[in-house]
Design an enzyme around this catalytic site. Structure first.
Site, PDB file in Angstrom:
ATOM      1  N   LYS A 168       3.119  13.931 -14.523  1.00  0.00           N
ATOM      2  CA  LYS A 168       2.069  14.933 -14.496  1.00  0.00           C
ATOM      3  C   LYS A 168       0.788  14.274 -13.985  1.00  0.00           C
ATOM      4  O   LYS A 168       0.663  13.073 -14.184  1.00  0.00           O
ATOM      5  CB  LYS A 168       1.986  15.439 -15.919  1.00  0.00           C
ATOM      6  CG  LYS A 168       0.683  15.875 -16.438  1.00  0.00           C
ATOM      7  CD  LYS A 168       0.814  16.388 -17.838  1.00  0.00           C
ATOM      8  CE  LYS A 168      -0.492  16.900 -18.296  1.00  0.00           C
ATOM      9  NZ  LYS A 168      -1.479  15.896 -18.605  1.00  0.00           N
ATOM     10  N   ASP A 174       0.861  -1.175   0.000  1.00  0.00           N
ATOM     11  CA  ASP A 174       0.000   0.000   0.000  1.00  0.00           C
ATOM     12  C   ASP A 174       0.906   1.237   0.000  1.00  0.00           C
ATOM     13  O   ASP A 174       1.832   1.295   0.806  1.00  0.00           O
ATOM     14  CB  ASP A 174      -0.832  -0.076   1.291  1.00  0.00           C
ATOM     15  CG  ASP A 174      -1.983   0.894   1.255  1.00  0.00           C
ATOM     16  OD1 ASP A 174      -1.782   1.997   0.720  1.00  0.00           O
ATOM     17  OD2 ASP A 174      -3.055   0.531   1.764  1.00  0.00           O
ATOM     18  N   GLU A 198      -6.065  17.550 -31.160  1.00  0.00           N
ATOM     19  CA  GLU A 198      -6.210  16.093 -31.046  1.00  0.00           C
ATOM     20  C   GLU A 198      -7.545  15.678 -31.637  1.00  0.00           C
ATOM     21  O   GLU A 198      -8.549  16.382 -31.475  1.00  0.00           O
ATOM     22  CB  GLU A 198      -6.175  15.678 -29.567  1.00  0.00           C
ATOM     23  CG  GLU A 198      -4.871  16.008 -28.881  1.00  0.00           C
ATOM     24  CD  GLU A 198      -4.803  15.392 -27.494  1.00  0.00           C
ATOM     25  OE1 GLU A 198      -4.200  14.326 -27.357  1.00  0.00           O
ATOM     26  OE2 GLU A 198      -5.379  15.968 -26.558  1.00  0.00           O
ATOM     27  N   ASP A 241      -5.017  20.186 -18.173  1.00  0.00           N
ATOM     28  CA  ASP A 241      -4.419  18.991 -18.765  1.00  0.00           C
ATOM     29  C   ASP A 241      -3.273  19.328 -19.721  1.00  0.00           C
ATOM     30  O   ASP A 241      -2.295  18.592 -19.806  1.00  0.00           O
ATOM     31  CB  ASP A 241      -5.525  18.216 -19.511  1.00  0.00           C
ATOM     32  CG  ASP A 241      -5.077  16.844 -19.973  1.00  0.00           C
ATOM     33  OD1 ASP A 241      -4.260  16.219 -19.267  1.00  0.00           O
ATOM     34  OD2 ASP A 241      -5.544  16.384 -21.038  1.00  0.00           O
ATOM     35  N   HIS A 256       2.327  21.133 -21.254  1.00  0.00           N
ATOM     36  CA  HIS A 256       2.776  20.879 -22.627  1.00  0.00           C
ATOM     37  C   HIS A 256       2.859  22.151 -23.490  1.00  0.00           C
ATOM     38  O   HIS A 256       3.863  22.421 -24.122  1.00  0.00           O
ATOM     39  CB  HIS A 256       1.856  19.877 -23.314  1.00  0.00           C
ATOM     40  CG  HIS A 256       1.667  18.605 -22.551  1.00  0.00           C
ATOM     41  ND1 HIS A 256       2.657  18.075 -21.763  1.00  0.00           N
ATOM     42  CD2 HIS A 256       0.618  17.758 -22.445  1.00  0.00           C
ATOM     43  CE1 HIS A 256       2.220  16.946 -21.209  1.00  0.00           C
ATOM     44  NE2 HIS A 256       0.985  16.740 -21.611  1.00  0.00           N
TER      45      HIS A 256
HETATM   46  C1  BG6 Z   1      -1.392  14.040 -21.874  1.00  0.00           C
HETATM   47  C2  BG6 Z   1      -2.805  14.492 -21.647  1.00  0.00           C
HETATM   48  O1  BG6 Z   1      -0.542  14.636 -20.926  1.00  0.00           O
HETATM   49  O2  BG6 Z   1      -0.980  14.397 -23.187  1.00  0.00           O
HETATM   50  C3  BG6 Z   1      -3.715  13.866 -22.696  1.00  0.00           C
HETATM   51  O3  BG6 Z   1      -3.235  14.114 -20.341  1.00  0.00           O
HETATM   52  C4  BG6 Z   1      -3.226  14.163 -24.089  1.00  0.00           C
HETATM   53  O4  BG6 Z   1      -5.058  14.342 -22.531  1.00  0.00           O
HETATM   54  C5  BG6 Z   1      -1.746  13.795 -24.221  1.00  0.00           C
HETATM   55  O5  BG6 Z   1      -3.992  13.411 -25.007  1.00  0.00           O
HETATM   56  C6  BG6 Z   1      -1.174  14.252 -25.551  1.00  0.00           C
HETATM   57  O6  BG6 Z   1       0.115  13.729 -25.718  1.00  0.00           O
HETATM   58  P1  BG6 Z   1       0.618  13.168 -27.112  1.00  0.00           P
HETATM   59  O7  BG6 Z   1       2.036  12.796 -26.884  1.00  0.00           O
HETATM   60  O8  BG6 Z   1      -0.271  12.010 -27.467  1.00  0.00           O
HETATM   61  O9  BG6 Z   1       0.473  14.290 -28.081  1.00  0.00           O
END
Ligand code: BG6
Length: 508
Positions: free
Chosen positions: A164, A100, A232, A251, A256
């Site tokens: 993250k 745990d 995306e 997110d 990013h």
């Molecule tokens: C993640 C997010 O950190 O990055 C996701 O939580 C997202 O929601 C993803 O889809 C995108 O990463 P990549 O490398 O697929 O462009």
């Protein structure tokens, strides 16, 4: 950042918290396998997996091996057959520990296991703790590691990798940093942003600082504005629960997208040393003008067609409230107030269920100052663009005006293209190889320092707060398969500008 001729890292124990999770199976172990293929795993190592479910080492190993082939290559690199000569050393190093994350006994058992592995494999006291768990466990694990005396060893290094999300607002990020820093020093903590594992993101620094051509025009004198898009086509899929508590802003943006901003906008560091680069990035975030909710736009997808397939609205996804007001799209306008960027807007956008998967940094140059071509006044000339393509068609494109053949002086926008895949053979990779290698060798260049994380949350905080206190109007406000809500167009139209179409590099 890793040099071109790399040496294997020193012997080390890698301890994965969340050993049965998705991240371990999809990314961490496949990345270790790829490191083994390129001779970049430590010569001696142990791989200790910890999770709360009952599982033997055999079962853990078997589960990971089952889907390894499927995960060792992401993108266009051909998926290789799993070769025993690379897999066997990993399989032999694996050992599973049930425990745990909140129980001190887990750490007492880990201490014994680490000592045994260290003795058997001569690891010199080195250990890397990888937090591949839900973020609610980060502080608990760090505290327990500290209390068990596992964050220090007189003989070797002790490091922590944190995935993250690093906090969900400024306050929680500060609290998490404070908690980690009570247990260990900043240089022991590696906060991963997987965008920095992408080759094309790392290449932004090479483009800017390994060439004499770009840096002299990389400023407010020649650049009109910058557009950063991470689009995306996927929806939230099975992550409804996570997404309902997170939303597109948290997110994607302070992590990013801001890493892309930092790579594009930071001042040249005095060296490629981790601290020099991270200091420049932190400085850049300090220069961002405080945002107000008017600088950002949010959206949520409705049902629609994505690449010929009918898909449901966000509110119809599993584990999403039917009246959810969580955003799946965000666009914003950032102003960086320093000598280089004053007056140059950075427009950012990201969303789920857009028309295609496409990420790029597009730099728009100013128009020529004088209308030399009478048939085409300067204000009607197409602008020059430098486009850094991050994914899926990695490359760089320069768009400029050329004369169309024929007696008339007619101009047309043309492009010069550099495609990665035309020049470099792609090795199978999941995007975590460099990041894990860098942790094993102690190179923090591609990782976020505490001040950077807090500065990034600080920038988005006013928008997060503003959104919390107001109900979004007209949600859902964009159909799946489109380029996002109309309000995002208004954000640029206010400045007399417009977004580039979201598309793949091919075409004009
Ligand atoms: C993640 C997010 O950190 O990055 C996701 O939580 C997202 O929601 C993803 O889809 C995108 O990463 P990549 O490398 O697929 O462009």
């Amino acid at each position: 950042m890793t040099p071109s001729h790399k040496a294997p890292p020193p012997p080390c124990a890698i301890v994965i918290f969340g050993a049965n999770g998705d991240l371990t199976r999809r990314l961490i172990v496949p990345a270790l396998y790829n490191l083994a293929r390129t001779g970049l795993l430590p010569p001696r190592f142990a791989l200790i997996g910890i999770d709360h479910n009952d599982r033997s080492t055999e079962e853990w190993r078997g589960k990971i091996r089952e889907s390894l082939a499927q995960h060792v290559s992401k993108g266009e690199g051909a998926a290789p057959e799993i070769e025993d000569r690379y897999w066997q050393p990993i399989a032999e190093a694996m050992t599973f520990l049930k425990g745990d994350f909140g129980a001190p006994e887990t750490y007492a058992a880990l201490k014994l296991r680490l000592a045994a592995c260290d003795k058997e494999r001569e690891l010199g006291g080195n250990a890397l703790f990888y937090l591949a768990t839900a973020d609610r466990f980060f502080a608990t694990i760090a505290r327990n590691l500290g209390e068990a005396g596992l964050t220090r060893d007189d003989r070797g290094f002790r490091r922590l990798i944190v995935e993250k999300p690093f906090g969900h607002d400024l306050e929680s990020a500060k609290a998490l940093n404070a908690c980690l820093l009570r247990q260990m020093k900043e240089e022991q903590i590696f906060r991963i942003d997987h965008f920095l594992g992408k080759e094309t993101v790392q290449n932004i620094m090479a483009l800017r600082f390994a060439n004499g051509l770009f840096e002299p025009i990389w400023n407010r004198d020649r650049i009109d504005h910058v557009q950063i898009t991470v689009s995306e086509s996927i929806g939230v899929g099975t992550r409804g629960k996570f997404y309902e508590a997170t939303g597109a802003l948290r997110d994607m943006v302070p992590n990013h997208l801001f890493q892309l901003v930092a790579m594009t906008a930071m001042e040249p560091p005095v060296s490629f040393d981790a601290e020099d680069i991270r200091a420049k990035k932190a400085e850049m975030f300090k220069a961002v003008h405080p945002l107000t909710p008017a600088d950002a736009v949010r959206g949520q997808y409705d049902s629609g067609m994505v690449q010929g397939e009918a898909v449901p609205a966000y509110r119809q996804e599993p584990n999403v409230a039917p009246d959810s007001n969580v955003e799946t799209y965000v666009a914003m306008r950032l102003m960086i107030e320093n000598w280089r960027w004053a007056g140059v807007p950075f427009y950012l956008r990201t969303g789920k269920r857009l028309n295609i998967r496409s990420s790029e940094i597009a730099i728009r140059f100013k128009r020529p100052p004088y209308a030399l071509f009478h048939e085409t006044p300067a204000e009607e000339l197409d602008a020059d663009w430098l486009i850094l393509r991050i994914q899926p068609d990695e490359g760089i494109r320069l768009r400029f005006n050329a004369k169309r053949p024929g007696p008339a002086m007619a101009l047309e926008s043309v492009s010069m293209r550099f495609n990665y895949k035309d020049y470099f053979k792609q090795a199978p990779a999941v995007g975590y190889e460099t990041l894990i290698y860098d942790c094993l060798t102690g190179d923090a260049t591609l990782f976020q320092r505490a001040d950077q994380v807090e500065a990034a949350w600080g920038v988005v905080e006013p928008v997060l707060k503003g959104w919390q206190n107001t109900v979004p109007r007209h949600f859902p406000n964009y159909a799946a398969g489109t380029e996002g809500p109309n309000a995002a167009n208004d954000l640029l139209a206010r400045d007399g500008r417009s977004w580039r179409a979201i598309r793949i590099l091919g075409g004009k």
